[in-house]
Design a protein around this motif. Sequence first.
Motif, PDB file in Angstrom:
ATOM      1  N   MET A 318      15.825 -68.181  52.020  1.00  0.00           N
ATOM      2  CA  MET A 318      15.687 -67.845  50.612  1.00  0.00           C
ATOM      3  C   MET A 318      14.403 -67.077  50.354  1.00  0.00           C
ATOM      4  N   GLY A 319      14.445 -66.165  49.367  1.00  0.00           N
ATOM      5  CA  GLY A 319      13.280 -65.388  48.965  1.00  0.00           C
ATOM      6  C   GLY A 319      13.070 -65.500  47.466  1.00  0.00           C
ATOM      7  N   HIS A 320      12.112 -64.754  46.963  1.00  0.00           N
ATOM      8  CA  HIS A 320      11.702 -64.890  45.561  1.00  0.00           C
ATOM      9  C   HIS A 320      12.276 -63.772  44.692  1.00  0.00           C
ATOM     10  N   ALA A 321      12.988 -64.139  43.657  1.00  0.00           N
ATOM     11  CA  ALA A 321      13.313 -63.199  42.586  1.00  0.00           C
ATOM     12  C   ALA A 321      12.101 -63.048  41.685  1.00  0.00           C
ATOM     13  N   VAL A 322      11.986 -61.921  40.992  1.00  0.00           N
ATOM     14  CA  VAL A 322      10.880 -61.759  40.065  1.00  0.00           C
ATOM     15  C   VAL A 322      11.024 -62.793  38.947  1.00  0.00           C
ATOM     16  N   HIS A 323       9.938 -63.492  38.660  1.00  0.00           N
ATOM     17  CA  HIS A 323       9.962 -64.556  37.659  1.00  0.00           C
ATOM     18  C   HIS A 323       9.589 -63.955  36.301  1.00  0.00           C
ATOM     19  N   PRO A 324      10.450 -64.087  35.298  1.00  0.00           N
ATOM     20  CA  PRO A 324      10.160 -63.441  34.004  1.00  0.00           C
ATOM     21  C   PRO A 324       8.908 -63.970  33.319  1.00  0.00           C
ATOM     22  N   GLY A 333       5.972 -53.021  42.513  1.00  0.00           N
ATOM     23  CA  GLY A 333       7.033 -52.079  42.853  1.00  0.00           C
ATOM     24  C   GLY A 333       8.268 -52.705  43.459  1.00  0.00           C
ATOM     25  N   HIS A 334       8.273 -54.036  43.624  1.00  0.00           N
ATOM     26  CA  HIS A 334       9.402 -54.715  44.268  1.00  0.00           C
ATOM     27  C   HIS A 334       9.755 -55.944  43.443  1.00  0.00           C
ATOM     28  N   HIS A 335      10.804 -55.836  42.667  1.00  0.00           N
ATOM     29  CA  HIS A 335      11.224 -56.930  41.784  1.00  0.00           C
ATOM     30  C   HIS A 335      12.681 -57.307  42.059  1.00  0.00           C
ATOM     31  N   PRO A 336      12.942 -58.066  43.124  1.00  0.00           N
ATOM     32  CA  PRO A 336      14.331 -58.476  43.402  1.00  0.00           C
ATOM     33  C   PRO A 336      14.912 -59.294  42.255  1.00  0.00           C
ATOM     34  N   MET A 337      16.198 -59.086  42.012  1.00  0.00           N
ATOM     35  CA  MET A 337      16.897 -59.770  40.928  1.00  0.00           C
ATOM     36  C   MET A 337      18.138 -60.481  41.456  1.00  0.00           C
ATOM     37  N   PRO A 338      18.552 -61.584  40.813  1.00  0.00           N
ATOM     38  CA  PRO A 338      19.805 -62.247  41.194  1.00  0.00           C
ATOM     39  C   PRO A 338      21.008 -61.331  40.999  1.00  0.00           C
ATOM     40  N   ASN A 339      22.005 -61.538  41.836  1.00  0.00           N
ATOM     41  CA  ASN A 339      23.280 -60.830  41.774  1.00  0.00           C
ATOM     42  C   ASN A 339      23.165 -59.333  42.041  1.00  0.00           C
ATOM     43  N   LYS A 340      22.072 -58.924  42.670  1.00  0.00           N
ATOM     44  CA  LYS A 340      21.900 -57.534  43.095  1.00  0.00           C
ATOM     45  C   LYS A 340      21.994 -57.405  44.610  1.00  0.00           C
ATOM     46  N   GLY A 341      22.470 -58.464  45.256  1.00  0.00           N
ATOM     47  CA  GLY A 341      22.649 -58.429  46.688  1.00  0.00           C
ATOM     48  C   GLY A 341      21.510 -59.064  47.447  1.00  0.00           C
ATOM     49  N   VAL A 377       8.637 -57.751  49.119  1.00  0.00           N
ATOM     50  CA  VAL A 377       7.329 -57.777  49.767  1.00  0.00           C
ATOM     51  C   VAL A 377       6.385 -58.500  48.818  1.00  0.00           C
ATOM     52  N   SER A 378       5.430 -59.232  49.359  1.00  0.00           N
ATOM     53  CA  SER A 378       4.545 -60.046  48.535  1.00  0.00           C
ATOM     54  C   SER A 378       3.465 -59.206  47.864  1.00  0.00           C
ATOM     55  N   ASN A 379       2.996 -59.685  46.728  1.00  0.00           N
ATOM     56  CA  ASN A 379       1.791 -59.179  46.090  1.00  0.00           C
ATOM     57  C   ASN A 379       0.616 -59.364  47.058  1.00  0.00           C
ATOM     58  N   ASN A 380      -0.233 -58.356  47.205  1.00  0.00           N
ATOM     59  CA  ASN A 380      -1.354 -58.446  48.152  1.00  0.00           C
ATOM     60  C   ASN A 380      -2.299 -59.598  47.855  1.00  0.00           C
ATOM     61  N   ALA A 381      -2.328 -60.037  46.598  1.00  0.00           N
ATOM     62  CA  ALA A 381      -3.249 -61.106  46.212  1.00  0.00           C
ATOM     63  C   ALA A 381      -2.617 -62.493  46.311  1.00  0.00           C
ATOM     64  N   VAL A 382      -1.354 -62.561  46.753  1.00  0.00           N
ATOM     65  CA  VAL A 382      -0.634 -63.837  46.853  1.00  0.00           C
ATOM     66  C   VAL A 382      -0.218 -64.046  48.307  1.00  0.00           C
ATOM     67  N   ILE A 405      18.161 -64.412  50.059  1.00  0.00           N
ATOM     68  CA  ILE A 405      18.675 -64.334  48.697  1.00  0.00           C
ATOM     69  C   ILE A 405      17.497 -64.484  47.730  1.00  0.00           C
ATOM     70  N   ALA A 406      17.498 -63.707  46.661  1.00  0.00           N
ATOM     71  CA  ALA A 406      16.457 -63.823  45.638  1.00  0.00           C
ATOM     72  C   ALA A 406      16.725 -65.031  44.750  1.00  0.00           C
TER      73      ALA A 406
END
Length: 435
Positions: A318-324, A333-341, A377-382, A405-406
């Motif tokens: 499992m991976g991280h979807a962008v949290h609103p 520049g990388h904001h994975p979303m659910p149901n986008k594959g 890809v992770s935020n450089n500060a996280v 999966i996001a």
Amino acid sequence: MTPAAAVGAHGFDRGHTDDLIAYLQSSPSPFHAVASAATRLEKAGFRQVDETAAWDDAPGGRYLIRGGALVAWYVPEGATPDTPFRIVGAHTDSPNLRVKPIPDTGTHGWRQVAVEIYGGVPLNTWLDRDLGLSGRLALRDGSVVLVQLDEPLLRVPQLAIHLDRSVNDSMTLDRQRHLTPIWGLGEVDEGSLIAYVAAAAGVAADDVVGWDLMVHDVQPPSYLGRDRELLAAPRLDNLLSVHAGTAALAAAVAEGENLPHIPVLAAFDHEETGSESDTGAQGPLLGTVLERLVFSRGGSVEDRARALAGTVCLSSDMGHAVHPNYSERHEPGHHPMPNKGPILKVNVNNRYATNAVGRQVFAAACEKAGVPWQTFVSNNAVACGTTIGPITAARLGISTVDCGIAALSMHSARELCGADDPFLLAAALRAFLES
């Protein structure tokens, strides 16, 4: 369980996600997860092998179970000793609370159960939930019995806000004192927990000499949202990938006579605690299986080297979807979303094993399956997490790609993902195994 939408956003029947829900409910522990996966493989024609027995070279599907780990494979007709492997890797364990060796405890008239924290647990997510017990019992005669109690037996009660007015500003949970579940009233009764669990499993308490028990939330998985486009469930990390890999392998063998590689599913235990065990990715289990498959077909050390040189592994986690509500924690520049594959997971410091060549492998599988995909890809500060991917690549010297999966709420007692993504991941994994 709330009803599912009949068709997902990508136009397919949600039967795969419905089966994932059933799998999650039957798999509260790693031991149940591999047993449930084995049941699905048996229906696809696979048969179990014994690690202590000699293996034959006959074509067909096989699997082995060791504790909370499972390795399954399909040898197609015409496979040679140096035939490469296509491996889907995943893990069966999830962060939770696990029962200590002397479990019966309590104070001030409350009966409680002593637990140890397993993995990276967001402690507050286990508060005020109705919890069951699951795992395995080791008996005096050497046999092992699985046990699954889906009734509300335990609860970790939160302190009332009246007794801590600062709780919404700075809640701090002591891992030793504040996470001990209650399960009744009265004085501490040594042996009562194991006696209760043994009775539920249909065995005598005196025959139980060891246990690996853990708590689980008894609330069932559920579709969520106005359009039922999300899935809320426990243990998505990482049983979603185990289920997807099992489904992909079972589907791929339908074309078994045409497979150019040997497809493999490796579902390890103990990823959440570093993978250093006889059933973890740091151990020799997968390498030993691959070696035995080469040698059982009359292969040599040279054949083994050639087979591994052509082998590729997709490590699915499992991976991280962008949290609103916390978008600043994500890479802009990388904001994975659910149901986008499914997502391709990249980290240049090798926390993930993906490189440019691996990206091509993943993209080709998604393209063949007609599945959209995203990049994480992770935020450089996280700080970036890691997976079995780099471990597998380093231990076996094989090309490895990290995907997943996001999702939101990773490692929570209850996580959230898109309801379409489990099928999309399984479709991509199947295309990879067949390629």
